[in-house]
Design an enzyme around this catalytic site. Sequence first.
Site, short mmCIF file in Angstrom:
data_model
loop_
_atom_site.label_atom_id
_atom_site.label_comp_id
_atom_site.label_asym_id
_atom_site.label_seq_id
_atom_site.Cartn_x
_atom_site.Cartn_y
_atom_site.Cartn_z
N TYR A 138 -33.70 13.41 11.65
CA TYR A 138 -32.81 12.80 10.66
C TYR A 138 -32.32 13.92 9.75
CZ TYR A 138 -31.59 9.16 7.14
OH TYR A 138 -30.94 8.32 6.26
N LYS A 166 -30.03 11.77 14.14
CA LYS A 166 -29.25 10.90 13.26
C LYS A 166 -28.69 11.80 12.18
CE LYS A 166 -28.72 7.64 9.79
NZ LYS A 166 -29.19 7.23 8.46
N VAL A 213 -25.28 4.78 13.07
CA VAL A 213 -26.37 4.17 12.30
C VAL A 213 -25.79 3.86 10.91
CG1 VAL A 213 -28.76 4.41 11.54
CG2 VAL A 213 -27.99 5.61 13.60
#
EC number: 4.1.2.-
Length: 311
Positions: A138, A166, A213
């Site tokens: 992330y 992400k 996302v």
Amino acid sequence: MTFTAPLTGVVPPVCTPLTPDREVDTASLIRLVDHLVRGGVDGLFVLGSSSEVAYLTDRQRRTVVETVVGHVGGQLPVLAGVIDMTTPRVLDHVRYVTEAGADAVVATAPFYTRTHPAEIARHFRLIAAGSPVPVLAYDLPVSVHSKLAAELVLGLAAEGVLAGLKDSSGDEGGFRQVVMGARARGGISGFSVLTGSELVVDSALAMGADGVVPGLGNVDPEGYVRLYRYCREGDWERARAEQERLCGLFGMVAVGDAGRMGGSSSALGAFKAALHLRGVIDCPATAEPQVPLSAGEVERVGKFLAGAGLL
């Protein structure tokens, strides 16, 4: 559900509904999950930034994972954030979220401590070695104060350490480097590149991203599912129109008075107010010490919903 790589599609970071006394509202959480599943999403990401993971106690984090995994029952992959300051603390989270049935884990670089890129790489290698499920990185420099370099991410992906990225860095050039680098290496087996920037999904998918996302996907999952489909079909005119509608809806994150609250209070408060106004959750409370929206600010959220055709 077994994690299928590469992960594609719309994977919203699920908000965490709270009761007025700031406990996890499991009944509202289940309704929110049903709302997202009906919207056609491809997976669920719990315990991310939009989930208020930084504000939740370890007990509350467990409650969220157990509730969502128990309710979804294998319909969709459930990714769980294991976000914490250092590797040993992250590995503790890995243990309980995977015991609860999470299909993959999502980790940031270490924070609070000052780390070198070599130590960040070691952090992810140790997480992967201790995790029975795939690990996604992330990239969130605004919160962890270090940027995941494209070469670091691609190198770890090639090693099999990372199953995906992400990207919430806001660095479109860096994001493109990862997409291009993965493609130049013949496509790294099972590696997904996901954008967390809800305003440029059409651009990210055009670059070659695998999915999105979107925090705003809690409020309008159908919109992001349509946007993803239009992009995959190559219908860029309809994709642009849908993206621009969502950009207008995203304006709700700025309803809060910057003179009395931070951006997190405004954005997360707006998402929860919207979910409350749409009848999905019982209470729009955010975790302490965030400041709640005023009645006037909530009314402005309602106007954004009405403008987007959601009320």
